[in-house]
Design an enzyme around this catalytic site. Structure first.
Site, PDB file in Angstrom:
ATOM      1  CB  SER A 119      -0.527 -13.474 -47.808  1.00  0.00           C
ATOM      2  OG  SER A 119       0.801 -13.958 -47.929  1.00  0.00           O
ATOM      3  CB  THR A 164     -20.450  20.870 -20.121  1.00  0.00           C
ATOM      4  OG1 THR A 164     -21.527  21.639 -19.586  1.00  0.00           O
ATOM      5  CG2 THR A 164     -19.114  21.427 -19.625  1.00  0.00           C
ATOM      6  CG  HIS A 165     -24.144  18.174 -20.574  1.00  0.00           C
ATOM      7  ND1 HIS A 165     -24.286  16.834 -20.290  1.00  0.00           N
ATOM      8  CD2 HIS A 165     -23.655  18.748 -19.440  1.00  0.00           C
ATOM      9  CE1 HIS A 165     -23.923  16.607 -19.035  1.00  0.00           C
ATOM     10  NE2 HIS A 165     -23.517  17.747 -18.504  1.00  0.00           N
ATOM     11  CB  SER A 178     -24.082  20.370 -52.950  1.00  0.00           C
ATOM     12  OG  SER A 178     -25.255  19.747 -53.438  1.00  0.00           O
ATOM     13  CE  LYS A 225     -24.717  21.779 -47.766  1.00  0.00           C
ATOM     14  NZ  LYS A 225     -25.170  20.416 -48.132  1.00  0.00           N
ATOM     15  CD  GLU A 279     -19.294  15.920 -43.530  1.00  0.00           C
ATOM     16  OE1 GLU A 279     -20.108  16.791 -43.201  1.00  0.00           O
ATOM     17  OE2 GLU A 279     -19.301  15.372 -44.647  1.00  0.00           O
ATOM     18  CD  GLN A 283      -2.379 -15.536 -45.731  1.00  0.00           C
ATOM     19  OE1 GLN A 283      -1.532 -16.418 -45.830  1.00  0.00           O
ATOM     20  NE2 GLN A 283      -3.430 -15.474 -46.528  1.00  0.00           N
ATOM     21  CE  LYS A 317       1.831 -11.271 -43.254  1.00  0.00           C
ATOM     22  NZ  LYS A 317       1.017 -12.240 -42.479  1.00  0.00           N
TER      23      LYS A 317
END
Length: 459
Positions: free
Chosen positions: A23, A155-156, A277, A283, A290, A322, A325
């Site tokens: 480890s 809403t929605h 981009s 862009k 994101e 183990q 971690k």
């Protein structure tokens, strides 16, 4: 290389087997905590008369030198010594000689690793609590500037009613406050010492567990040695709290992504938190938001992974543990990074108040105001709802909005409509009138801001 535990064995494992079981590639993250725990342990051994003072001072001197090297990043770890505990013990013995082997008197790697993780999480949760407060302050700072900035509420993901932008931001303040409370509460369970529980049954040496707990700053000790070495609830709770926090950040990230799109144009993120981009020169992508949204799933995965590891384990320690971690370390890194990035995004984003307000005048989010208007004059709300629904349908057919309808059309729908209906339809009026507790009215939002600032001790 000779194993520090190899007396029982007649053959050594192949190198690739050692590498699979080791480890140290990841638990070297615990190096400072491991040495701190050892310093407390050997101090207690001396105070209890288990080790002579001369040996204690020699061991402490070697550990302090190792700690200084660790802080400078000067220690080199070996897979041959499996984990952080045996690596440090080997380095200590190399430095001060065989007396270094006395350090392990009255303890096991089982209680040692549990102690390391308690110390580690206590520090990291304290850091996370400070970062949550930082993000809350950034939200308050933006909200203070935009109490009377109105926007469509959804809403929605459909426009519902106009609201104060500050009110929207403060919703996340209170989500984060619950996160803060959860992490704070978890410190009670993190701040508990397993040191001295041994492999599983305690030890025959006359140790003082409360003394090592005191030296390490723990509030208490585990009452049961089996529980002490096999408990990973505190890590699971940390991963659960982190998952909840990341879910909240992901929801806000989604809104920032939508708001910064060409379709919304409600905000513009600072260039420091966006990318371009390689093929489309125009862009400006909200990549940091994101990424946070994406990393949320990563944290969820660590929670489910550890729950799955623990669900079938008998007492006490098992090598499966183990696996506790790497997910913990990665979650700390992810949460800390996400909070820092988010604070920067909120502090620097440009809010387009004019675009937000214009949006509230190009929809039917003020329709509820008409229904409330009629209900206040004694019309049953369901009847008022139907009357307004027909007016909205009329507007859609005519290609206009409610504020564009002449009074005579309203009168035909209900004689209770008067000239003051146009004031009620004004989105700013609609927002300002909603001063029920916790509402979006400007006075209520200012009161909420004052309460939030008081909670944080912000002047």
């Amino acid at each position: 290389m000779k194993k520090l535990w190899g007396g029982r064995f007649t053959k050594t494992a192949e190198e690739w087997v050692d590498e699979f079981g080791a480890s140290i590639p990841f638990d070297q993250e615990l190096v400072e905590e491991d040495i701190e725990g050892s310093l407390a342990h050997v101090t207690m051994l001396g105070e209890c008369g288990i080790l002579p003072a001369e040996d204690v001072e020699k061991i402490k001197g070697g550990l302090i030198r190792l700690l200084e090297k660790a802080k400078q990043g000067e220690l080199e770890f070996s897979v041959a010594y499996e984990d952080i505990h045996l690596n440090i013990e080997k380095m200590l013995i190399d430095d001060i000689g065989p007396v270094g082997g006395k350090l392990h008197t009255g303890r096991s790697r089982n209680d040692q690793v549990a102690t390391d993780m308690h110390l580690y999480l206590h520090k990291r949760v304290t850091e996370i609590l400070g970062l949550i407060r930082g993000l809350q302050r950034a939200l308050i700072k933006q909200a203070e500037k935009h109490v009377e900035t109105i926007m469509p509420g959804y809403t929605h993901l459909q426009r519902a009613q106009p609201i104060s932008f500050a009110h929207h931001l403060l919703a996340y303040f209170w989500m984060l406050e619950r996160d803060y409370e959860r992490f704070s509460e978890s410190q009670k369970r993190i701040n508990k010492s397993p040191l001295g529980a041994g492999a599983l049954a305690g030890t025959t040496f006359p140790i003082d567990r409360k003394r090592t707990a005191e030296l390490l700053g723990f509030a208490d000790i585990y009452e049961n040695s089996l529980d002490a070495v096999s408990d990973r609830d505190f890590i699971i709770e940390f991963l659960s709290n982190s998952s909840m926090l990341m879910m909240h950040l992901s929801r806000l990230a989604e809104e920032l992504i939508l708001w910064s799109s060409q379709e919304f144009q409600f905000i513009e993120l600072d260039d420091a938190f966006a990318t371009g981009s390689s093929i489309m020169p125009q862009k400006k992508n909200p990549d940091m938001a994101e990424l946070i949204r994406g990393k949320t799933g990563r944290v969820y995965g660590h929670l489910v992974a550890l729950l799955t590891v623990m669900k079938g384990l008998p007492l006490a320690y098992n090598k499966d543990m183990q696996e506790d971690k790497e997910g913990m370390f990665d979650t700390v890194k992810t949460v800390v990074g996400s909070l820092k990035i988010f604070t920067g995004m909120i502090e620097t984003m440009n809010v387009r108040a004019d675009v937000m307000e214009r949006a509230t005048k190009q929809d039917f989010s003020n329709a509820t105001e008409l229904a409330d208007y009629l209900a206040a004059k004694g019309v049953p709300f369901r009847e008022a709802h139907e009357i307004v629904g027909k007016l909205v349908l009329h507007c859609i057919k005519q290609g206009v909005f409610l504020a564009d309808l002449p009074l005579e059309v309203y009168k035909e729908a209900s004689p209770l409509f008067e000239e003051d209906i146009y004031d009620a339809l004004n989105p700013r009026t609609a927002v300002n009138r909603r001063n029920s507790a916790g509402g979006t009215g400007f006075a209520e939002v200012r009161a909420a801001l004052a309460k939030a600032k008081q909670l944080l001790g912000t002047p």
